[in-house]
Design an enzyme around this catalytic site. Structure first.
Site, PDB file in Angstrom:
ATOM      1  CG  ASP A   1      -5.790  -5.159   2.175  1.00 29.28           C
ATOM      2  OD1 ASP A   1      -5.533  -4.606   3.266  1.00 29.28           O
ATOM      3  OD2 ASP A   1      -6.271  -4.534   1.198  1.00 29.28           O
TER       4      ASP A   1
ATOM      5  CG  ASP B   1      -1.900   1.064   1.310  1.00 29.34           C
ATOM      6  OD1 ASP B   1      -1.752   2.057   0.571  1.00 29.34           O
ATOM      7  OD2 ASP B   1      -2.844   0.934   2.106  1.00 29.34           O
TER       8      ASP B   1
ATOM      9  N   GLY C   1     -11.135   3.562  -0.917  1.00 25.55           N
ATOM     10  CA  GLY C   1     -12.110   4.462  -0.333  1.00 25.55           C
ATOM     11  C   GLY C   1     -13.462   3.862  -0.051  1.00 25.55           C
TER      12      GLY C   1
END
Length: 375
Positions: A271, A92, A221
């Site tokens: 994830d 990430d 998001g």
């Protein structure tokens, strides 16, 4: 990185595929255990390989940048060498963590200034130095630097945020072209679709991302407070646009039910911290539902933790795990974390088998309600 779709479900958008990276193959749908700081909390890599059957893990740029730091990671030869995980790694970009630092970060066109949650020191992330950082970490799959706006953002904020994210994506892609991998194997970059829960913004972002022709794409998001039905609607909106011949990664999601619903809508990669975080708090996931192992009802239950065998080591009983949690033994959190991760990997593995078999939708409908019930 390559992606091959091996089977498409005839009744939904679910598909079974295989991602090939420099560190091995990943069969999809897949769940990635979260190894934020280069480790999955409470779980040894041998357990991840042998009991959990993890094919790929996730690391986080923000946390690894702060600790152990880029000098150590570069000297070690990257995260694979540093932590000895020899299978694929995804990083990430740290955007979610940086923008979660409410009150200690300043956002502008160039990038984001923030203070470390560890010692308060000041740092500055730009699309360019985030790509440089992910090069040093050496992940097989890197995420673009983006702003993850709050779920309750109004339309004006969401619009400004999306424009910024798209500008940053162009800069990330340019930096990828200007730089080379550091450790002798290829890395790829996934753009991230944003836009909160506004359909037109999600469509705009998905088209913008699609046109970049990346090796894979992510949906960010979501699962940040919006109703689940809205989340599913946004997944459908985005996946109608994203290319079908590239893997789709739904970031930070979620419950077993969320995962199956997203697989049905064409998502390939997931994830979430829930398996380990909930495990450390005595909550186990099973095909029959969830169990709170601190409840007295398990005190004298000497049956295996999960009679269906999701947890590989079937020696431990519910009574023993209940005892460990009541005694605040660290082993309790370890056993529960391994169990939950093994369950999540089994869930996506079973989903894959049913996609190939051709009865995924029927199978999913038969188990979806019981997955969320409390036992």
């Amino acid at each position: 990185m390559t992606f091959e779709i091996q089977h498409n479900d005839s009744q939904s958008d679910a598909r079974a595929g295989v991602i090939t990276t420099a560190h091995g193959q990943v069969t999809t749908p897949i769940f990635m255990p979260v190894g934020t700081c280069g480790s999955v909390k409470g779980v040894h890599f041998s357990e991840l390989r042998e009991q959990v059957n993890a094919q790929i893990i996730l690391g986080n740029t923000y946390h690894l940048y702060l600790r152990p730091g880029l000098d150590i990671l570069r000297a070690a030869g990257g995260l694979h060498q540093f932590n000895t995980w020899d299978r694929p790694i995804l990083t990430d970009s740290g955007g979610f963590q940086v923008f979660s630092l409410t009150g200690i970060r300043k956002l502008r066109e160039e990038g984001c200034e923030f203070r470390s949650h560890i010692d308060g020191s000041k740092h500055f992330f730009t699309p360019e130095n985030v790509i440089d950082t992910e090069r040093v970490i050496g992940a097989d799959i890197m995420m673009a630097f983006d702003e993850c706006p709050p779920g309750e953002s109004d339309y004006q904020y969401a619009r400004r945020s999306l424009t910024l994210t798209h500008h940053w994506l162009d800069r990330c892609l340019q930096r990828m072209k200007e730089t080379e991998p550091l450790y002798g194997y290829e890395q790829c970059l996934f753009p991230i679709v944003q836009g909160c829960t506004y359909k037109d913004l999600r469509q705009e972002s998905a088209k913008f991302v699609r046109d970049k022709g990346a090796d894979g794409n992510a949906i960010g998001g979501l699962a940040v407070g919006e109703p689940t039905e809205v989340m599913y609607e946004m997944i459908e909106v985005v996946n109608d646009i994203l290319p079908k011949n590239r893997p789709r990664y739904l970031m930070g999601v979620g419950t077993p039910q969320n995962i199956l619903e997203a697989i049905e809508r064409g998502v390939d990669m997931f994830d979430c911290v829930m398996p380990t975080r909930n495990g450390r708090n005595a909550l186990l996931f099973t095909y029959e539902g969830t169990m709170n192992m601190r409840n007295k009802k398990w005190e004298s239950d000497f049956s295996p933790i999960d009679g269906d065998g999701c947890y590989v080591d079937r020696i431990h009983t519910k009574a023993y795990l209940h005892h460990l949690f009541k005694a605040k033994e660290l082993l309790a959190m370890q056993i529960a974390s391994i169990h939950n991760l093994a369950f999540y990997l089994r869930l996506v593995g079973d989903a894959r088998e049913h996609i190939i078999k051709g009865d995924f939708v029927t199978w999913k409908r038969g188990i979806i309600d019981q997955l969320g019930r409390r036992i």
